[in-house]
Motif scaffolding. Structure first.
Motif, PDB file in Angstrom:
ATOM      1  N   ILE A  64      35.655  34.911  38.131  1.00 56.73           N
ATOM      2  CA  ILE A  64      35.352  36.312  38.075  1.00 56.73           C
ATOM      3  C   ILE A  64      33.852  36.529  38.601  1.00 56.73           C
ATOM      4  CG2 ILE A  64      35.311  38.657  36.973  1.00 56.73           C
ATOM      5  CD1 ILE A  64      38.068  37.863  35.814  1.00 56.73           C
ATOM      6  N   GLN A  65      32.910  36.183  37.715  1.00 57.59           N
ATOM      7  CA  GLN A  65      31.342  36.593  37.695  1.00 57.59           C
ATOM      8  C   GLN A  65      31.093  35.985  39.123  1.00 57.59           C
ATOM      9  OE1 GLN A  65      29.748  34.305  34.482  1.00 57.59           O
ATOM     10  NE2 GLN A  65      29.173  36.241  33.607  1.00 57.59           N
ATOM     11  N   ALA A  66      31.512  34.799  39.643  1.00 56.67           N
ATOM     12  CA  ALA A  66      31.101  34.293  41.017  1.00 56.67           C
ATOM     13  C   ALA A  66      31.669  35.108  42.232  1.00 56.67           C
ATOM     14  CB  ALA A  66      31.725  32.805  41.235  1.00 56.67           C
ATOM     15  N   SER A  74      28.301  41.353  49.848  1.00 60.66           N
ATOM     16  CA  SER A  74      29.568  41.543  50.763  1.00 60.66           C
ATOM     17  C   SER A  74      30.331  42.688  50.206  1.00 60.66           C
ATOM     18  CB  SER A  74      30.366  40.343  51.257  1.00 60.66           C
ATOM     19  OG  SER A  74      29.439  39.528  51.825  1.00 60.66           O
ATOM     20  N   PRO A  75      29.926  43.988  49.951  1.00 60.52           N
ATOM     21  CA  PRO A  75      30.869  44.937  49.053  1.00 60.52           C
ATOM     22  C   PRO A  75      32.109  45.135  49.699  1.00 60.52           C
ATOM     23  CG  PRO A  75      28.933  45.858  49.998  1.00 60.52           C
ATOM     24  CD  PRO A  75      28.814  44.389  50.223  1.00 60.52           C
ATOM     25  N   ASN A  76      32.456  44.857  51.154  1.00 63.18           N
ATOM     26  CA  ASN A  76      33.398  45.302  51.692  1.00 63.18           C
ATOM     27  C   ASN A  76      34.290  44.272  52.194  1.00 63.18           C
ATOM     28  OD1 ASN A  76      32.858  48.087  51.795  1.00 63.18           O
ATOM     29  ND2 ASN A  76      31.350  47.708  53.730  1.00 63.18           N
ATOM     30  N   ALA A  77      34.098  43.185  51.367  1.00 61.19           N
ATOM     31  CA  ALA A  77      35.050  41.924  51.643  1.00 61.19           C
ATOM     32  C   ALA A  77      36.149  41.903  51.034  1.00 61.19           C
ATOM     33  CB  ALA A  77      34.192  40.618  51.274  1.00 61.19           C
ATOM     34  N   ALA A  78      37.181  42.485  51.691  1.00 61.11           N
ATOM     35  CA  ALA A  78      38.514  42.576  51.236  1.00 61.11           C
ATOM     36  C   ALA A  78      38.997  41.412  50.621  1.00 61.11           C
ATOM     37  CB  ALA A  78      39.321  43.142  52.261  1.00 61.11           C
ATOM     38  N   GLY A  79      38.965  40.091  51.306  1.00 55.85           N
ATOM     39  CA  GLY A  79      39.451  38.889  50.640  1.00 55.85           C
ATOM     40  C   GLY A  79      39.201  38.728  49.249  1.00 55.85           C
ATOM     41  N   ILE A  80      37.719  38.934  48.931  1.00 55.57           N
ATOM     42  CA  ILE A  80      37.172  38.596  47.786  1.00 55.57           C
ATOM     43  C   ILE A  80      37.465  39.799  46.548  1.00 55.57           C
ATOM     44  CG2 ILE A  80      34.696  38.751  46.463  1.00 55.57           C
ATOM     45  CD1 ILE A  80      33.461  37.772  49.158  1.00 55.57           C
ATOM     46  N   ARG A  81      37.821  41.007  47.194  1.00 53.23           N
ATOM     47  CA  ARG A  81      38.377  42.069  45.903  1.00 53.23           C
ATOM     48  C   ARG A  81      39.834  41.521  45.785  1.00 53.23           C
ATOM     49  NH1 ARG A  81      35.302  45.876  44.724  1.00 53.23           N
ATOM     50  NH2 ARG A  81      33.396  46.560  46.267  1.00 53.23           N
ATOM     51  N   ASN A  82      40.568  41.071  46.718  1.00 53.47           N
ATOM     52  CA  ASN A  82      41.868  40.402  46.479  1.00 53.47           C
ATOM     53  C   ASN A  82      42.052  39.470  45.438  1.00 53.47           C
ATOM     54  OD1 ASN A  82      44.910  40.618  47.289  1.00 53.47           O
ATOM     55  ND2 ASN A  82      44.253  38.530  47.550  1.00 53.47           N
ATOM     56  N   LYS A  83      40.956  38.546  45.770  1.00 51.20           N
ATOM     57  CA  LYS A  83      40.858  37.291  44.729  1.00 51.20           C
ATOM     58  C   LYS A  83      40.377  37.849  43.301  1.00 51.20           C
ATOM     59  CE  LYS A  83      40.734  32.913  43.919  1.00 51.20           C
ATOM     60  NZ  LYS A  83      42.076  32.038  44.153  1.00 51.20           N
ATOM     61  N   LEU A  84      39.535  38.830  43.362  1.00 47.91           N
ATOM     62  CA  LEU A  84      39.364  39.251  41.974  1.00 47.91           C
ATOM     63  C   LEU A  84      40.604  39.842  41.378  1.00 47.91           C
ATOM     64  CD1 LEU A  84      35.854  41.122  42.313  1.00 47.91           C
ATOM     65  CD2 LEU A  84      36.633  39.631  40.477  1.00 47.91           C
ATOM     66  N   GLY A  85      41.354  40.670  42.067  1.00 45.50           N
ATOM     67  CA  GLY A  85      42.486  41.194  41.577  1.00 45.50           C
ATOM     68  C   GLY A  85      43.379  40.181  41.129  1.00 45.50           C
ATOM     69  N   SER A  86      43.438  38.945  41.905  1.00 41.24           N
ATOM     70  CA  SER A  86      44.363  37.751  41.141  1.00 41.24           C
ATOM     71  C   SER A  86      43.788  37.297  39.971  1.00 41.24           C
ATOM     72  CB  SER A  86      44.477  36.860  42.147  1.00 41.24           C
ATOM     73  OG  SER A  86      45.027  37.317  43.360  1.00 41.24           O
ATOM     74  N   LEU A  87      42.667  37.146  39.937  1.00 42.74           N
ATOM     75  CA  LEU A  87      41.899  36.477  38.634  1.00 42.74           C
ATOM     76  C   LEU A  87      42.158  37.536  37.458  1.00 42.74           C
ATOM     77  CD1 LEU A  87      38.577  35.089  40.464  1.00 42.74           C
ATOM     78  CD2 LEU A  87      40.490  33.789  39.409  1.00 42.74           C
ATOM     79  N   CYS A  88      41.808  38.793  37.559  1.00 46.22           N
ATOM     80  CA  CYS A  88      41.977  39.905  36.553  1.00 46.22           C
ATOM     81  C   CYS A  88      43.436  39.656  36.159  1.00 46.22           C
ATOM     82  CB  CYS A  88      41.629  41.260  37.206  1.00 46.22           C
ATOM     83  SG  CYS A  88      39.916  41.572  37.298  1.00 46.22           S
ATOM     84  N   ALA A  89      44.347  39.631  37.131  1.00 49.41           N
ATOM     85  CA  ALA A  89      45.668  39.681  36.508  1.00 49.41           C
ATOM     86  C   ALA A  89      45.943  38.412  35.761  1.00 49.41           C
ATOM     87  CB  ALA A  89      46.763  39.746  37.955  1.00 49.41           C
ATOM     88  N   LYS A  90      45.498  37.193  36.277  1.00 47.95           N
ATOM     89  CA  LYS A  90      45.636  36.215  35.404  1.00 47.95           C
ATOM     90  C   LYS A  90      44.796  35.888  33.953  1.00 47.95           C
ATOM     91  CE  LYS A  90      45.962  32.493  38.807  1.00 47.95           C
ATOM     92  NZ  LYS A  90      45.480  30.966  39.466  1.00 47.95           N
ATOM     93  N   GLN A  91      44.061  36.861  34.084  1.00 49.67           N
ATOM     94  CA  GLN A  91      43.365  36.845  32.573  1.00 49.67           C
ATOM     95  C   GLN A  91      43.976  38.130  31.599  1.00 49.67           C
ATOM     96  OE1 GLN A  91      39.187  38.402  33.087  1.00 49.67           O
ATOM     97  NE2 GLN A  91      38.629  36.579  31.963  1.00 49.67           N
ATOM     98  N   GLY A  92      45.278  38.799  32.274  1.00 44.23           N
ATOM     99  CA  GLY A  92      45.844  40.004  31.462  1.00 44.23           C
ATOM    100  C   GLY A  92      45.150  41.408  31.616  1.00 44.23           C
ATOM    101  N   ASN A  93      44.175  41.231  32.699  1.00 44.33           N
ATOM    102  CA  ASN A  93      43.325  42.532  32.862  1.00 44.33           C
ATOM    103  C   ASN A  93      44.069  43.307  34.105  1.00 44.33           C
ATOM    104  OD1 ASN A  93      41.789  44.888  33.617  1.00 44.33           O
ATOM    105  ND2 ASN A  93      39.922  43.657  33.740  1.00 44.33           N
ATOM    106  N   PHE A  94      45.394  43.749  33.825  1.00 45.72           N
ATOM    107  CA  PHE A  94      46.148  44.299  35.045  1.00 45.72           C
ATOM    108  C   PHE A  94      45.591  45.726  35.523  1.00 45.72           C
ATOM    109  CE2 PHE A  94      49.062  41.731  32.160  1.00 45.72           C
ATOM    110  CZ  PHE A  94      49.353  40.881  33.218  1.00 45.72           C
TER     111      PHE A  94
END
Length: 111
Positions: A64-66, A74-94
């Motif tokens: 998540i930090q990375a 790249s604040p408008n990188a949609a793929g990175i934001r999607n990856k962050l969503g997946s990582l947060c979900a795995k961490q339980g941060n829904f």
């Protein structure tokens, strides 16, 4: 793993990190990728691969930090934001996951 041909120390270390990750040597891969980023902090390919390796190691907080570092450049990188969503979900941060998924969709993420 994300691969891209280039040259230089960061590129060589990133290539080595990718090879190590493909062989299942994730700790060594992470070390190579960190060295690549120490050599060239803006090398995007090393950042992206570090996210993948850290997630493979189960270091979701590190991944998540990375991702967050990638978003600084790249604040408008949609793929990175999607990856962050997946990582947060795995961490339980829904709530965080939902926020990142919504942002990714707003930015045009379509996978």
């Amino acid at each position: 793993m994300v691969e891209e041909p280039e040259s230089g120390a960061a590129v060589a270390l990133t290539s080595r990190g990718v090879r190590l990750a493909k062989q299942g040597h994730f700790d060594d891969a992470a070390n190579c990728l960190r060295l690549a980023l120490a050599s060239d902090p803006g090398y995007l390919l090393a950042h992206k691969n570090l996210v993948i390796v850290l997630e493979s190691l189960g270091d979701l907080g590190g991944a998540i930090q990375a991702c967050e570092l990638l978003l600084q450049n790249s604040p408008n990188a949609a793929g990175i934001r999607n990856k962050l969503g997946s990582l947060c979900a795995k961490q339980g941060n829904f709530d965080g996951a939902l926020n990142h998924f919504r942002n990714a969709l707003a930015l045009g993420y379509d996978r």
